[in-house]
Design a protein around this motif. Structure first.
Motif, PDB file in Angstrom:
ATOM      1  N   MET A   1       4.060  29.374  -4.174  1.00 27.34           N
ATOM      2  CA  MET A   1       3.647  29.274  -5.554  1.00 27.34           C
ATOM      3  C   MET A   1       4.898  29.354  -6.419  1.00 27.34           C
ATOM      4  N   VAL A   2       5.019  28.412  -7.335  1.00 27.17           N
ATOM      5  CA  VAL A   2       6.136  28.389  -8.277  1.00 27.17           C
ATOM      6  C   VAL A   2       5.539  28.380  -9.679  1.00 27.17           C
ATOM      7  N   ARG A  26       4.860  35.108  -1.734  1.00 30.02           N
ATOM      8  CA  ARG A  26       5.698  33.922  -1.942  1.00 30.02           C
ATOM      9  C   ARG A  26       5.406  33.345  -3.320  1.00 30.02           C
ATOM     10  N   CYS A  27       6.018  33.941  -4.311  1.00 31.93           N
ATOM     11  CA  CYS A  27       5.824  33.519  -5.691  1.00 31.93           C
ATOM     12  C   CYS A  27       7.185  33.550  -6.390  1.00 31.93           C
ATOM     13  N   SER A  28       7.613  32.386  -6.849  1.00 32.08           N
ATOM     14  CA  SER A  28       8.869  32.295  -7.605  1.00 32.08           C
ATOM     15  C   SER A  28       8.538  32.004  -9.055  1.00 32.08           C
ATOM     16  N   LEU A  44      13.849  22.559  -3.993  1.00 26.35           N
ATOM     17  CA  LEU A  44      12.492  22.603  -3.457  1.00 26.35           C
ATOM     18  C   LEU A  44      11.786  21.265  -3.677  1.00 26.35           C
ATOM     19  N   VAL A  50       8.755  19.678   2.265  1.00 25.34           N
ATOM     20  CA  VAL A  50       7.802  20.401   1.426  1.00 25.34           C
ATOM     21  C   VAL A  50       7.036  19.399   0.555  1.00 25.34           C
ATOM     22  N   VAL A  52       5.157  18.980  -2.673  1.00 26.47           N
ATOM     23  CA  VAL A  52       5.087  19.681  -3.955  1.00 26.47           C
ATOM     24  C   VAL A  52       4.056  19.004  -4.849  1.00 26.47           C
ATOM     25  N   SER A  85       4.041  22.087   4.922  1.00 25.35           N
ATOM     26  CA  SER A  85       4.593  23.070   4.003  1.00 25.35           C
ATOM     27  C   SER A  85       4.348  22.576   2.583  1.00 25.35           C
ATOM     28  N   ARG A  86       3.666  23.400   1.787  1.00 22.61           N
ATOM     29  CA  ARG A  86       3.319  22.962   0.435  1.00 22.61           C
ATOM     30  C   ARG A  86       3.793  23.972  -0.604  1.00 22.61           C
ATOM     31  N   ALA A  87       4.078  23.465  -1.784  1.00 22.54           N
ATOM     32  CA  ALA A  87       4.444  24.315  -2.919  1.00 22.54           C
ATOM     33  C   ALA A  87       3.704  23.813  -4.146  1.00 22.54           C
ATOM     34  N   ILE A  89       3.288  24.031  -8.173  1.00 19.38           N
ATOM     35  CA  ILE A  89       3.949  24.437  -9.416  1.00 19.38           C
ATOM     36  C   ILE A  89       2.872  24.623 -10.480  1.00 19.38           C
TER      37      ILE A  89
END
Length: 184
Positions: A1-2, A26-28, A44, A50, A52, A85-87, A89
């Protein structure tokens, strides 16, 4: 999580981002207006390993539950390592603040956009301009639930418990009469 947090949000006493920072492993969180040259974030986004997506309801956005599915048949999950692998935003701010972040950071418009199915917000001490608009913590909880129902259910409950406590505390401090006058 961004999370990209607009500077105006950092000044709000009832911001939900601190709860997210403390709750998610896992949080930026990046605070500011211009993220075009934020190296870690850009790394990223440009990492081929990843996938995104931006949680933002554009006209081309797809439901978050379809994020990571193969075109054509949403039941088929991708099998490549790159798509595992996922992120996500998430933009934190008022709708006006979020539009400003989108304008200042054109790379955000190039990302795959996903949206949440309409959900009822529980943030009773803030007035949302339209039905279905959620606080950042509610949106993150709903996103986790949509992407992975088993994991998301546990995480969503963990996130929303302190959020609900914060709301109840504020209502208690302002008094029932003030709450009813301003928020009912």
């Amino acid at each position: 999580m961004v999370i990209l947090q607009h500077p105006d949000e950092t000044k709000k006493a009832l911001s939900t981002v601190p709860i997210l920072e403390l709750s998610l492993t896992r949080c930026s969180v990046y605070r500011g207006l211009d993220f075009n040259h934020q190296q870690e974030l850009q790394g990223l986004i440009h990492n081929a390993a990843v996938q995104v997506a931006l949680l933002f309801p554009t006209k081309h956005a797809k439901p978050i539950s379809d994020w990571g599915t193969m075109p054509g048949d949403p039941r088929l999950q991708p099998t490549t390592k790159a798509s595992q692998s996922r992120a996500l935003i998430v933009l934190d701010g008022t709708w006006r603040n979020v539009r400003e972040l989108m304008l200042i950071n054109p790379f955000l418009s190039a990302l795959e956009c996903v949206y949440l199915p309409e959900a009822e917000g529980r943030y009773r001490i803030r007035k949302a301009p339209e039905k279905g608009q959620l606080s950042t913590i509610e949106a993150v909880g709903a996103a986790l639930l949509a992407v992975d129902p088993l994991f998301g259910l546990r995480e969503s409950k963990l996130l929303l418990a302190p959020f609900e406590f914060m709301i109840q505390y504020q209502i208690q401090r302002m008094g029932t009469a003030v709450y009813r006058k301003n928020y009912n």
